[in-house]
Design a protein around this motif. Structure first.
Motif, PDB file in Angstrom:
ATOM      1  N   ALA A 112      37.542  24.683   6.029  1.00  0.00           N
ATOM      2  CA  ALA A 112      38.948  25.086   5.984  1.00  0.00           C
ATOM      3  C   ALA A 112      39.105  26.597   5.936  1.00  0.00           C
ATOM      4  O   ALA A 112      40.152  27.121   6.284  1.00  0.00           O
ATOM      5  CB  ALA A 112      39.636  24.469   4.776  1.00  0.00           C
ATOM      6  N   VAL A 113      38.067  27.306   5.491  1.00  0.00           N
ATOM      7  CA  VAL A 113      38.208  28.743   5.352  1.00  0.00           C
ATOM      8  C   VAL A 113      37.914  29.482   6.654  1.00  0.00           C
ATOM      9  O   VAL A 113      37.967  30.690   6.697  1.00  0.00           O
ATOM     10  CB  VAL A 113      37.308  29.308   4.231  1.00  0.00           C
ATOM     11  CG1 VAL A 113      37.766  28.765   2.899  1.00  0.00           C
ATOM     12  CG2 VAL A 113      35.861  28.984   4.485  1.00  0.00           C
ATOM     13  N   GLU A 114      37.649  28.749   7.720  1.00  0.00           N
ATOM     14  CA  GLU A 114      37.389  29.337   9.031  1.00  0.00           C
ATOM     15  C   GLU A 114      36.389  30.471   8.972  1.00  0.00           C
ATOM     16  O   GLU A 114      36.716  31.629   9.226  1.00  0.00           O
ATOM     17  CB  GLU A 114      38.698  29.819   9.664  1.00  0.00           C
ATOM     18  CG  GLU A 114      39.573  28.658  10.051  1.00  0.00           C
ATOM     19  CD  GLU A 114      40.943  29.112  10.532  1.00  0.00           C
ATOM     20  OE1 GLU A 114      41.034  30.241  11.029  1.00  0.00           O
ATOM     21  OE2 GLU A 114      41.892  28.338  10.402  1.00  0.00           O
ATOM     22  N   PRO A 115      35.164  30.142   8.649  1.00  0.00           N
ATOM     23  CA  PRO A 115      34.127  31.165   8.587  1.00  0.00           C
ATOM     24  C   PRO A 115      33.722  31.596   9.998  1.00  0.00           C
ATOM     25  O   PRO A 115      33.961  30.879  10.961  1.00  0.00           O
ATOM     26  CB  PRO A 115      32.971  30.440   7.912  1.00  0.00           C
ATOM     27  CG  PRO A 115      33.168  29.012   8.277  1.00  0.00           C
ATOM     28  CD  PRO A 115      34.635  28.813   8.355  1.00  0.00           C
ATOM     29  N   GLN A 116      33.134  32.786  10.086  1.00  0.00           N
ATOM     30  CA  GLN A 116      32.625  33.233  11.381  1.00  0.00           C
ATOM     31  C   GLN A 116      31.241  32.668  11.650  1.00  0.00           C
ATOM     32  O   GLN A 116      30.867  32.434  12.779  1.00  0.00           O
ATOM     33  CB  GLN A 116      32.607  34.761  11.419  1.00  0.00           C
ATOM     34  CG  GLN A 116      34.007  35.327  11.445  1.00  0.00           C
ATOM     35  CD  GLN A 116      34.010  36.824  11.255  1.00  0.00           C
ATOM     36  OE1 GLN A 116      33.486  37.340  10.266  1.00  0.00           O
ATOM     37  NE2 GLN A 116      34.588  37.527  12.196  1.00  0.00           N
ATOM     38  N   ILE A 117      30.491  32.494  10.575  1.00  0.00           N
ATOM     39  CA  ILE A 117      29.144  31.963  10.720  1.00  0.00           C
ATOM     40  C   ILE A 117      29.018  30.713   9.855  1.00  0.00           C
ATOM     41  O   ILE A 117      29.317  30.766   8.665  1.00  0.00           O
ATOM     42  CB  ILE A 117      28.091  32.987  10.259  1.00  0.00           C
ATOM     43  CG1 ILE A 117      28.235  34.277  11.059  1.00  0.00           C
ATOM     44  CG2 ILE A 117      26.692  32.421  10.384  1.00  0.00           C
ATOM     45  CD1 ILE A 117      27.394  35.411  10.510  1.00  0.00           C
ATOM     46  N   MET A 118      28.606  29.626  10.428  1.00  0.00           N
ATOM     47  CA  MET A 118      28.383  28.428   9.634  1.00  0.00           C
ATOM     48  C   MET A 118      26.909  28.080   9.595  1.00  0.00           C
ATOM     49  O   MET A 118      26.257  28.016  10.644  1.00  0.00           O
ATOM     50  CB  MET A 118      29.144  27.242  10.221  1.00  0.00           C
ATOM     51  CG  MET A 118      30.578  27.204   9.788  1.00  0.00           C
ATOM     52  SD  MET A 118      31.275  25.565  10.024  1.00  0.00           S
ATOM     53  CE  MET A 118      30.520  24.660   8.706  1.00  0.00           C
ATOM     54  N   LEU A 119      26.403  27.867   8.400  1.00  0.00           N
ATOM     55  CA  LEU A 119      25.011  27.475   8.239  1.00  0.00           C
ATOM     56  C   LEU A 119      25.007  26.083   7.624  1.00  0.00           C
ATOM     57  O   LEU A 119      25.541  25.881   6.549  1.00  0.00           O
ATOM     58  CB  LEU A 119      24.291  28.458   7.312  1.00  0.00           C
ATOM     59  CG  LEU A 119      24.416  29.931   7.697  1.00  0.00           C
ATOM     60  CD1 LEU A 119      23.850  30.818   6.605  1.00  0.00           C
ATOM     61  CD2 LEU A 119      23.687  30.208   9.008  1.00  0.00           C
ATOM     62  N   VAL A 120      24.447  25.126   8.344  1.00  0.00           N
ATOM     63  CA  VAL A 120      24.539  23.741   7.901  1.00  0.00           C
ATOM     64  C   VAL A 120      23.143  23.121   7.838  1.00  0.00           C
ATOM     65  O   VAL A 120      22.370  23.226   8.788  1.00  0.00           O
ATOM     66  CB  VAL A 120      25.422  22.919   8.868  1.00  0.00           C
ATOM     67  CG1 VAL A 120      25.558  21.494   8.365  1.00  0.00           C
ATOM     68  CG2 VAL A 120      26.786  23.550   9.030  1.00  0.00           C
ATOM     69  N   ASP A 121      22.817  22.533   6.713  1.00  0.00           N
ATOM     70  CA  ASP A 121      21.488  21.949   6.537  1.00  0.00           C
ATOM     71  C   ASP A 121      21.588  20.438   6.398  1.00  0.00           C
ATOM     72  O   ASP A 121      21.801  19.922   5.317  1.00  0.00           O
ATOM     73  CB  ASP A 121      20.817  22.553   5.295  1.00  0.00           C
ATOM     74  CG  ASP A 121      19.331  22.214   5.249  1.00  0.00           C
ATOM     75  OD1 ASP A 121      18.882  21.420   6.103  1.00  0.00           O
ATOM     76  OD2 ASP A 121      18.650  22.740   4.363  1.00  0.00           O
ATOM     77  N   GLU A 122      21.424  19.764   7.481  1.00  0.00           N
ATOM     78  CA  GLU A 122      21.463  18.304   7.600  1.00  0.00           C
ATOM     79  C   GLU A 122      22.192  17.584   6.474  1.00  0.00           C
ATOM     80  O   GLU A 122      21.665  16.747   5.786  1.00  0.00           O
ATOM     81  CB  GLU A 122      20.060  17.696   7.740  1.00  0.00           C
ATOM     82  CG  GLU A 122      19.002  18.219   6.794  1.00  0.00           C
ATOM     83  CD  GLU A 122      17.651  17.617   7.172  1.00  0.00           C
ATOM     84  OE1 GLU A 122      17.603  16.682   7.985  1.00  0.00           O
ATOM     85  OE2 GLU A 122      16.655  18.111   6.638  1.00  0.00           O
ATOM     86  N   VAL A 123      23.462  17.920   6.349  1.00  0.00           N
ATOM     87  CA  VAL A 123      24.260  17.207   5.366  1.00  0.00           C
ATOM     88  C   VAL A 123      25.210  16.226   6.036  1.00  0.00           C
ATOM     89  O   VAL A 123      25.743  15.340   5.407  1.00  0.00           O
ATOM     90  CB  VAL A 123      25.095  18.163   4.496  1.00  0.00           C
ATOM     91  CG1 VAL A 123      24.227  18.940   3.577  1.00  0.00           C
ATOM     92  CG2 VAL A 123      25.929  19.065   5.365  1.00  0.00           C
ATOM     93  N   LEU A 124      25.387  16.419   7.342  1.00  0.00           N
ATOM     94  CA  LEU A 124      26.405  15.608   8.024  1.00  0.00           C
ATOM     95  C   LEU A 124      26.070  14.129   8.014  1.00  0.00           C
ATOM     96  O   LEU A 124      26.947  13.283   8.114  1.00  0.00           O
ATOM     97  CB  LEU A 124      26.560  16.085   9.469  1.00  0.00           C
ATOM     98  CG  LEU A 124      27.205  17.450   9.589  1.00  0.00           C
ATOM     99  CD1 LEU A 124      27.217  17.908  11.025  1.00  0.00           C
ATOM    100  CD2 LEU A 124      28.620  17.394   9.054  1.00  0.00           C
ATOM    101  N   ALA A 125      24.797  13.817   7.878  1.00  0.00           N
ATOM    102  CA  ALA A 125      24.400  12.425   7.969  1.00  0.00           C
ATOM    103  C   ALA A 125      24.852  11.595   6.771  1.00  0.00           C
ATOM    104  O   ALA A 125      24.790  10.380   6.806  1.00  0.00           O
ATOM    105  CB  ALA A 125      22.884  12.344   8.112  1.00  0.00           C
ATOM    106  N   VAL A 126      25.314  12.258   5.722  1.00  0.00           N
ATOM    107  CA  VAL A 126      25.611  11.523   4.502  1.00  0.00           C
ATOM    108  C   VAL A 126      26.913  10.714   4.586  1.00  0.00           C
ATOM    109  O   VAL A 126      27.004   9.619   4.090  1.00  0.00           O
ATOM    110  CB  VAL A 126      25.678  12.477   3.288  1.00  0.00           C
ATOM    111  CG1 VAL A 126      25.875  11.695   2.012  1.00  0.00           C
ATOM    112  CG2 VAL A 126      24.385  13.279   3.215  1.00  0.00           C
ATOM    113  N   GLY A 127      27.908  11.265   5.237  1.00  0.00           N
ATOM    114  CA  GLY A 127      29.198  10.589   5.277  1.00  0.00           C
ATOM    115  C   GLY A 127      29.151   9.298   6.086  1.00  0.00           C
ATOM    116  O   GLY A 127      28.176   9.019   6.786  1.00  0.00           O
TER     117      GLY A 127
END
Lengths: 257, 262
Positions: free
Chosen positions: A162-177
């Motif tokens: 929601a904070v509209e970052p310029q850089i997103m760093l994501v560590d395999e969390v998407l699989a949880v939902g």
């Protein structure tokens, strides 16, 4: 303009046999201290990520993928070389981290948003949107220690994006939902990326990588093994794992991993 | 260091939200809420006053109770600030692993909460002092005490920061601090007047004891109505400056390494 640039970056840290010792033990045994083990998590990495790059990071466990993300986020300082990161960063690492278990969902949205640099005024405009995106409804009034991993992930993801970052760093969390939220999350990530921002995503799920990324880095032993277009690198990685004779069926491997 | 402070300022909303949460949790845990935090020192002081007024108070409860209440408020802040503050890095590990915030922010979270808590006790002590002295001497001297409170805050923040770093490496730090605090509590003229040490020929210990110097700077003016001497102020300023220097040094030395030990 966002920018990520690594020049000959190395990261080495020592791990002791025991994580924390008592002062008493240290004084008694300190004279005969066992040598600690040096871990070379990143070795002479060079990396240049530009605006619009959506980078997937793949590799075996322990190849240094998560360390790379934490170093990019500024949590691990490099022991050698230079790290230049310009732009507002948002990181989604360990999802259960950084929540106050005793506080409810609303309060935790506030804390996280402040942590990401929001002010009370700017948050006020966004908080309803964040709450809506989580789809947690009444659960937002419950202390987050009662939340499941999936619910925490919904909360964390909704705030972070929601904070509209310029850089997103994501560590395999998407699989949880759950599946519905994964779809929604992917859609929002694509949304975010369309406004020319950067993404660095660590995942073992190649369908996500193929869907989200236009560039993939294959890491091995703390260095870059291969860096290039998504399909090329993923195919090469899959071949190295399954052997060259087999034609890889990516979907099957992704679910197995 | 300036960078460090501006970064803390940038995240002030985060810091203050967490301090509010800490206080809410602290007071919610008891049925009486904030009242409990007031009741506890009052009950303690009543007991102390009844018992020790004979021993140390010269049988004059109207002088002894203000002396004791203010003393306990100041000591409580210094003690809890250090003992709880040393958990700041371990306890906020989740945030440290998530965002690169300055480490001083986490100790400040504890110290601010503690300052508000002790501030309430201090306010009660002040009210009781006014009631016992039947005039407003104690309020009139507050201008001379205020800088000392700021110094106590800075000193406690610094010391907590140093021990928070040590605590990451040695897990018994908090335990040792508790033991140390117990010893210092008896060595410091908190419940008893300084003359007790002088009579025993060990008054020099009070002169070397930073906790006692803060008491002399904050408590003595309030109970006597006399402003502290410039010499005393300079000494405490020196002690505070040294502790700030040590804290900044410790942070500079360890801030790039401590995350690997969490």
């Amino acid at each position: 303009m966002a920018k990520i640039e690594l020049k000959d970056v190395s990261l080495t840290f020592n791990i002791r046999q025991q994580k924390r010792v008592t002062l008493k033990e240290y004084l008694v045994q300190g004279l005969f201290r066992r040598s600690s083990v040096a871990v070379h998590a990143l070795v002479d990495m060079n990396l240049n990520i530009r605006d619009g790059d959506r980078v997937g990071v793949i590799g075996h466990n322990g190849a240094g993928k998560s360390t790379l993300l934490k170093m990019l986020a500024g949590i691990y300082p490099p022991t050698a070389g230079t790290r230049t990161v310009e732009g507002s960063i948002c990181s989604l690492f360990d999802i259960s981290l950084g929540f106050e278990p005793e506080a409810n969902g609303w309060d935790n949205i506030t804390y996280r948003a402040y942590l990401q640099g929001e002010s009370p005024a700017s948050l006020k405009k966004k908080i309803d949107g964040i709450a809506e995106f989580t789809e947690l409804g009444e659960f937002l009034n419950v202390p987050v220690r009662h939340y499941s991993a999936g619910m925490l992930m919904r909360l964390a993801f909704s705030i972070a994006t929601a904070v509209e970052p310029q850089i997103m760093l994501v560590d395999e969390v998407l699989a949880v939902g759950d599946l519905a939220f994964q779809k929604k999350a992917q859609a929002r990530m694509k949304d975010l990326m369309s406004s020319a921002r950067m993404l660095v995503l660590v995942a073992h799920d190649f369908s996500t990588i193929r869907a989200m990324c236009n560039r993939v880095i294959w890491m091995q032993h703390g260095g870059v093994m291969m860096d290039g277009p998504t399909d090329e690198v993923v195919d090469a990685y899959v071949q190295s794992v399954t052997g060259p004779t087999q034609t890889p069926h990516v979907g099957a491997i992704a679910t197995a991993a | 260091m300036i960078q460090h402070l501006t970064a803390i300022w940038k995240f002030r909303h985060f810091l203050l939200a967490l301090v509010r949460l800490d206080l809410r949790l602290r007071y919610r845990r008891s049925i009486l809420g904030v009242g409990w935090s007031l009741l506890n020192p009052i009950a303690m002081t009543t007991v102390f006053a009844v018992v020790f007024v004979q021993l140390f108070g010269g049988n004059n409860p109207k002088a002894y109770i203000p002396f004791l209440l203010i003393g306990m408020a100041v000591w409580g802040f210094l003690r809890e600030g250090t003992v709880q503050g040393c958990r700041a890095l371990i306890g906020n590990e989740a945030y440290i692993r998530q965002s690169p915030l300055p480490y001083g922010l986490y100790t400040l979270r504890t110290i601010l909460g503690q300052a508000i808590h002790s501030g309430i006790a201090f306010g009660i002590g002040l009210a009781v002092t006014v009631a016992c002295q039947k005039d407003f001497r104690a309020i009139g001297i507050l201008w001379a005490v205020f800088p000392a409170i700021v110094l106590a805050f800075l000193a406690a923040w610094s010391v907590a920061t140093i021990f928070a770093f040590i605590n990451v490496y040695f897990q018994d730090t908090q335990h040792l601090l508790e033991v140390g605090a117990q010893i210092v509590f008896y060595l410091t003229p908190i419940m008893y007047p300084r003359e007790v040490l002088d009579r025993g020929g060990i008054g020099w210990m009070a002169d070397l004891n930073p906790a006692n110097l803060f008491l002399e700077l904050i408590r003595t003016p309030i109970v006597t109505g006399e402003p502290p001497t410039a010499d005393l102020y300079l000494t405490v300023l020196g002690i505070t400056t040294v502790s700030i220097g040590l804290a900044v040094g410790t942070a500079a030395w360890l801030q790039k390494r401590v995350v690997f030990h969490l």
